[in-house]
Write an enzyme that holds these catalytic residues in place. Structure first.
Site, PDB file in Angstrom:
ATOM      1  N   SER A 114     -13.269   7.436  -4.069  1.00 51.57           N
ATOM      2  CA  SER A 114     -12.374   7.165  -3.164  1.00 51.57           C
ATOM      3  C   SER A 114     -11.769   8.424  -2.464  1.00 51.57           C
ATOM      4  O   SER A 114     -12.536   9.414  -2.401  1.00 51.57           O
ATOM      5  CB  SER A 114     -11.000   6.693  -4.082  1.00 51.57           C
ATOM      6  N   LEU A 115     -10.501   8.507  -1.761  1.00 52.34           N
ATOM      7  CA  LEU A 115     -10.219   9.469  -1.111  1.00 52.34           C
ATOM      8  C   LEU A 115      -8.783   9.931  -1.461  1.00 52.34           C
ATOM      9  O   LEU A 115      -7.804   9.190  -1.924  1.00 52.34           O
ATOM     10  CB  LEU A 115     -10.095   9.214   0.531  1.00 52.34           C
TER      11      LEU A 115
ATOM     12  N   LYS B 130      -9.645   4.767   9.394  1.00 49.85           N
ATOM     13  CA  LYS B 130      -9.844   4.244   7.919  1.00 49.85           C
ATOM     14  C   LYS B 130      -9.866   2.831   8.003  1.00 49.85           C
ATOM     15  O   LYS B 130      -8.661   2.340   8.521  1.00 49.85           O
ATOM     16  CB  LYS B 130      -8.921   5.027   6.840  1.00 49.85           C
TER      17      LYS B 130
ATOM     18  N   CYS C 158      12.827  -1.578 -25.270  1.00 50.73           N
ATOM     19  CA  CYS C 158      13.192  -2.363 -26.308  1.00 50.73           C
ATOM     20  C   CYS C 158      12.883  -1.747 -27.614  1.00 50.73           C
ATOM     21  O   CYS C 158      11.780  -1.281 -27.718  1.00 50.73           O
ATOM     22  CB  CYS C 158      12.604  -3.708 -26.122  1.00 50.73           C
TER      23      CYS C 158
ATOM     24  N   ARG D  10     -17.650  -1.751  -4.377  1.00 51.93           N
ATOM     25  CA  ARG D  10     -17.474  -0.475  -5.318  1.00 51.93           C
ATOM     26  C   ARG D  10     -16.960  -0.824  -6.711  1.00 51.93           C
ATOM     27  O   ARG D  10     -17.453   0.201  -7.580  1.00 51.93           O
ATOM     28  CB  ARG D  10     -16.221  -0.003  -4.483  1.00 51.93           C
TER      29      ARG D  10
ATOM     30  N   CYS E  35       9.586  -8.433 -30.977  1.00 53.03           N
ATOM     31  CA  CYS E  35       9.769  -8.796 -29.918  1.00 53.03           C
ATOM     32  C   CYS E  35       8.713  -9.608 -29.363  1.00 53.03           C
ATOM     33  O   CYS E  35       7.592  -9.184 -29.174  1.00 53.03           O
ATOM     34  CB  CYS E  35       9.909  -7.587 -28.874  1.00 53.03           C
TER      35      CYS E  35
ATOM     36  N   ASP F 172       0.752  -1.217   0.133  1.00 53.01           N
ATOM     37  CA  ASP F 172      -0.113   0.175   0.075  1.00 53.01           C
ATOM     38  C   ASP F 172       0.930   1.248   0.138  1.00 53.01           C
ATOM     39  O   ASP F 172       0.552   2.154  -0.548  1.00 53.01           O
ATOM     40  CB  ASP F 172      -1.048   0.066   1.223  1.00 53.01           C
TER      41      ASP F 172
ATOM     42  N   LYS G  18      -2.850   8.977   6.344  1.00 52.80           N
ATOM     43  CA  LYS G  18      -2.406   7.593   6.411  1.00 52.80           C
ATOM     44  C   LYS G  18      -1.369   7.181   7.456  1.00 52.80           C
ATOM     45  O   LYS G  18      -0.731   8.383   7.887  1.00 52.80           O
ATOM     46  CB  LYS G  18      -1.561   7.190   5.205  1.00 52.80           C
TER      47      LYS G  18
ATOM     48  N   CYS H  69      17.266  -6.111 -25.175  1.00 53.10           N
ATOM     49  CA  CYS H  69      16.153  -6.459 -24.622  1.00 53.10           C
ATOM     50  C   CYS H  69      16.573  -7.877 -24.272  1.00 53.10           C
ATOM     51  O   CYS H  69      16.827  -8.703 -25.057  1.00 53.10           O
ATOM     52  CB  CYS H  69      14.974  -6.543 -25.698  1.00 53.10           C
TER      53      CYS H  69
ATOM     54  N   GLU I 279     -17.628  -0.018   5.225  1.00 54.00           N
ATOM     55  CA  GLU I 279     -16.336  -0.815   4.788  1.00 54.00           C
ATOM     56  C   GLU I 279     -16.772  -2.279   5.700  1.00 54.00           C
ATOM     57  O   GLU I 279     -17.027  -2.239   6.808  1.00 54.00           O
ATOM     58  CB  GLU I 279     -15.270  -0.130   5.721  1.00 54.00           C
TER      59      GLU I 279
ATOM     60  N   GLU J  33     -12.499   9.544  11.971  1.00 52.85           N
ATOM     61  CA  GLU J  33     -12.625   8.240  12.187  1.00 52.85           C
ATOM     62  C   GLU J  33     -11.712   7.438  11.707  1.00 52.85           C
ATOM     63  O   GLU J  33     -10.958   7.973  10.643  1.00 52.85           O
ATOM     64  CB  GLU J  33     -14.113   7.780  12.065  1.00 52.85           C
TER      65      GLU J  33
ATOM     66  N   TYR K  31     -20.356   4.573   7.135  1.00 55.12           N
ATOM     67  CA  TYR K  31     -19.897   5.860   7.334  1.00 55.12           C
ATOM     68  C   TYR K  31     -20.493   6.895   6.340  1.00 55.12           C
ATOM     69  O   TYR K  31     -20.091   7.946   6.343  1.00 55.12           O
ATOM     70  CB  TYR K  31     -18.425   5.871   7.572  1.00 55.12           C
TER      71      TYR K  31
ATOM     72  N   LYS L 219     -13.631  14.237   7.562  1.00 53.45           N
ATOM     73  CA  LYS L 219     -14.741  14.604   6.651  1.00 53.45           C
ATOM     74  C   LYS L 219     -15.098  16.168   7.149  1.00 53.45           C
ATOM     75  O   LYS L 219     -15.628  16.069   8.367  1.00 53.45           O
ATOM     76  CB  LYS L 219     -15.775  13.695   6.463  1.00 53.45           C
TER      77      LYS L 219
ATOM     78  N   ASP M 213      -9.360  -0.876   6.916  1.00 57.08           N
ATOM     79  CA  ASP M 213      -8.690  -1.747   6.008  1.00 57.08           C
ATOM     80  C   ASP M 213      -9.521  -2.793   5.285  1.00 57.08           C
ATOM     81  O   ASP M 213      -9.363  -3.911   5.702  1.00 57.08           O
ATOM     82  CB  ASP M 213      -7.314  -2.067   6.274  1.00 57.08           C
TER      83      ASP M 213
ATOM     84  N   TYR N 291       2.251   1.851  -3.502  1.00 59.39           N
ATOM     85  CA  TYR N 291       1.127   2.314  -4.159  1.00 59.39           C
ATOM     86  C   TYR N 291       0.720   3.861  -3.820  1.00 59.39           C
ATOM     87  O   TYR N 291       0.622   4.820  -5.008  1.00 59.39           O
ATOM     88  CB  TYR N 291      -0.249   1.325  -3.826  1.00 59.39           C
ATOM     89  N   ASP N 292       0.822   4.034  -2.696  1.00 64.35           N
ATOM     90  CA  ASP N 292       0.470   5.497  -2.238  1.00 64.35           C
ATOM     91  C   ASP N 292       1.616   6.453  -2.769  1.00 64.35           C
ATOM     92  O   ASP N 292       1.183   7.391  -3.397  1.00 64.35           O
ATOM     93  CB  ASP N 292       0.100   5.692  -0.837  1.00 64.35           C
TER      94      ASP N 292
END
Ligand code: IVH
Length: 707
Positions: free
Chosen positions: A95-96, A131, A440, A152, A446, A46, A328, A422, A188, A129, A240, A304, A133, A49-50
């Site tokens: 999303s947020l 979050k 490449c 979702r 390829c 995560d 986070k 390559c 959630e 509040e 929520y 919020k 997971d 990703y974030d």
């Protein structure tokens, strides 16, 4: 964290580098979205990703004119997986945005204040509040009766999981209190730690693969096609938010939570009102200390804006509300050995280095791979094979390499030499000027690129052929059955060969051929996206389809643009100097010169034209439906705001105009329909007058939009 993502700090990036990196981020993030949301099998942490999203966000903030039509900021999750009926959400499930530190939280309060034009003394209350997971869910009640539950999905369309949700103890079939005729309660779904452990222990006894973490276990449990299995998993929920609501039930977020409680929904007991950024940050700290004692996973705090009238005015920007943010928690770290760096070749030839790690458990999850992004990242962090590295993750599977422990480096270690050929086809691998990616040059020669392009072609957002996934493409290509996209539509002519394949009965062959037939008719936007043109994601596919309307119109414009481009030397690269077709392409919202160049380069390759012609001969590509512009005076119009607006902030004016279907641009040209001027308008107003573009006062504008 974001500064660790790339060699160059955001404020040092040149526009070319920024454009390139945004393109790269868009495709990388899209891939991760797919693994995470659709396959319940994330391949990066995560935190990682974030960090990608944040880097994207930071670059977009600095270069707003480079925001791509397919920007990840506009997207939520991935499209619904098959097996469940699809459900269109009446109100999108969004999303947020993220805050990673206290400063980001202060910025959030500042943005809200500026957008609403609030005085410094005015207090901004937020509901804070944890979050959770887990997985977001929308529960629909009609006349107080539970009628449907949906996941979702991509935010617009989810999966109908009513039967599974009906097995959850915490969800009542009827609401005892008086409620509006239609209410959609959102929240959630999660699995508690004890339940998660019990499920995994049982799976071990049954010799089944265990779930990596409670979130994956909850997702796996909720998306069971057999609801008797879901019934055995003690899924829980915190409510929520809301979706469709026949009538308002509260004036504040807090009152809404109280209503949810009265109606019998579980609301997180830790929710609290915080009346400024400092109080919010203190709450974050307090909950992070409590975190280890909670029975469920949380990965941050959500704030919020409490007043719903303010939420309404703040509205949304791309994928997330302006009135909320997720703060986070920091990532978890561990130490391991990076055993080997391998290179993957992607659809557009990008060579991506991958770190293969000695497996290590971080926060209860075993990780063994991490992407290293590109050669710069390896060099900047000084990563070598055999190094002991610190990795970090937050909540999910594969981590990010944060740093190398130099004192643990083996004596015989050597810097990693990024290949200049390559590894799949041996073609030269080159780095274009200002690009972070090494590619490449083999194109369709390829095998890796060819294969990845075919996989992209059949992927869910593209042709989405049921029963024809990446593994089949691997096998069919190896057996010589499918070499080009058009071959897929010729498989029916090779059905005998298909029927002879091991493990394939007549039924599976007939099913596959039937699903291929279903896709002989395809919307233009999917067709364009499926071609796999570099930088052209779903949103750009849609923009191109809307702009050109039909395949024939698009192709002929692209061929015209290609020949204009080929006849213009690089030093005259400015869109208008290239020609009308090329500048028309660049004028489309979200398409910059670099993307336009990629499109014309693609169309300029005879092999690609052959693929398109081959497909066009056996498919029916549907023209794009034009949007209904009848409802609003300004739909489809191009508007420029300039000067200081007095009654609303610039951001709110822009958001309102866009919500009414207008396009808001930053510069005045003959294509501008109106220029709205506030105080001290400057040169744009003069330019508008020179070009004969209508100029409106703020008051005229308000009248025009009816408010
Ligand atoms: S409010 C308009 N509150 O986090 C979006 N979301 O990363 C309103 N989530 O999609 C969302 N706990 O699935 C909200 N207390 C909470 C949450 C929460 C978890 C999830 C939700 C959202 C995702 C965004």
């Amino acid at each position: 964290m974001s500064s660790e993502r790339s060699a160059t700090a955001v404020d040092q990036l040149t526009p070319e580098q920024a454009e390139q990196e945004l393109a790269q981020l868009a495709s990388e993030i899209a891939e991760h979205d797919l693994s995470y949301h659709q396959n319940d099998a994330p391949t990066i942490s995560d935190a990682d990703y974030d960090a990608l999203r944040r880097r994207n966000q930071d670059i977009e903030a600095r270069f707003p004119n480079l925001v791509r039509a397919d920007t990840p900021s506009e997207k939520v999750g991935a499209t619904a997986s098959s097996g469940f009926a699809k459900v269109q959400h009446a109100v999108p499930m969004l999303s947020l945005g993220n805050a990673f530190n206290d400063e980001d939280v202060h910025d959030f309060f500042g943005r809200v204040r500026r957008f609403l034009g609030l005085e410094d003394e005015e207090q901004i209350d937020v509901v804070a509040e944890p979050k959770i997971d887990g997985l977001s869910i929308s529960l629909r009640y009609e006349n107080g009766k539970f009628v449907m539950a949906a996941t979702r999905g991509d935010g617009q369309e989810g999966e109908n999981v009513t039967a599974n949700v009906a097995t959850m103890d915490e969800i009542s079939e009827t609401i005892a209190a008086a409620v509006p005729d239609v209410i959609e309660v959102r929240g959630e779904v999660y699995l508690g730690h004890a339940a998660f452990q019990a499920i995994n222990e049982q799976r071990e006894r049954d010799d089944e693969a265990t779930f990596a973490n409670p979130r994956n276990a909850a997702a796996g449990s909720l998306r069971q096609l057999d609801s008797t299995i879901t019934a055995q998993r003690p899924l829980q929920m915190f409510a929520y938010a809301w979706g469709e609501l026949a009538e308002p039930v509260a004036e504040t977020q807090w009152e809404f939570l109280q209503a949810l409680k009265r109606w019998g929904f579980p609301v997180n007991p830790l929710a609290r009102i915080c009346n400024n950024a400092e109080v919010a940050v203190a709450y974050h700290q307090e909950i992070s200390e409590l975190r280890a004692d909670l029975d469920y996973d949380i990965d941050g705090i959500v704030y919020k804006v409490n007043r719903l009238d303010w939420q309404q005015r703040l509205g949304f920007v791309s994928r997330a509300p302006r009135w909320a943010i997720a703060h986070k928690f920091p990532a978890e770290k561990a130490q391991t050995v990076l055993q080997e760096i391998t290179i993957q070749v992607g659809r557009t030839g990008a060579l991506t280095p991958v770190a293969n790690l000695a497996p290590i458990t971080v926060g209860g999850v075993v990780v063994s791979r991490a992407t290293l992004h590109n050669a710069d990242e390896i060099e900047r962090k000084g990563i070598r094979e055999g190094d002991t590295v610190i990795i970090q993750r937050a909540g999910d599977v594969i981590p990010q390499v944060v740093e190398v422990l130099q004192d643990k480096r083996p004596d015989d270690s050597k810097p990693f030499l990024f290949p200049n050929h390559c590894p799949e086809c041996g073609s030269l691998a080159v780095r274009e000027p200002d690009e972070a990616v090494i590619r490449c040059t083999g194109g369709l020669i390829c095998p890796a690129q060819k294969l990845e392009r075919l996989k992209h072609f059949v992927s869910r957002q593209a042709f989405d052929i049921d029963g024809l996934g990446g593994k089949h493409i691997d096998a069919f290509q190896a057996e010589g059955l499918v070499n080009t996209p058009g071959d897929i539509f010729r498989l029916r002519e090779n059905h005998e060969q298909l029927r002879k394949r091991e493990g394939w009965g007549d039924k599976s062959v007939d099913n596959l051929l039937a699903s291929i037939e279903q896709r002989r008719t395809i919307p233009l936007e999917r067709f364009i996206y499926a071609l796999g043109i570099r930088q052209v994601g779903q949103a750009t596919g849609r923009q191109l389809a809307l702009h050109y309307g039909s395949l024939v119109a698009w192709i002929s414009a692209m061929q015209q643009a290609t020949s204009e481009r080929q006849n213009t030397p690089d030093e005259f690269k400015k869109a208008e100097l290239v020609g009308d077709a090329f500048s028309g392409l660049c004028d489309i919202d979200g398409i910059g010169i670099s993307m336009a160049d990629d499109i014309v380069q693609f169309v300029g390759e005879p092999q690609n034209v052959a693929v398109i012609e081959d497909l066009a001969a056996s498919l029916y590509v549907e023209d794009a439906a034009q949007p209904d512009t009848s409802s609003s005076e300004i739909a489809g119009k191009t508007v420029v705001f300039t000067g200081t607006l007095e009654t609303i902030s610039r951001a709110e004016a822009k958001a309102t105009a866009e919500a009414l279907g207008a396009k808001v641009t930053g510069s005045v040209s003959k294509k501008t329909d109106f220029v709205v001027i506030g105080a001290d308008p400057g040169s744009k107003a003069t330019k508008a007058k020179d070009l004969g573009v209508p100029v409106l006062s703020e008051e005229d504008w308000q009248t025009l939009i009816g408010g």
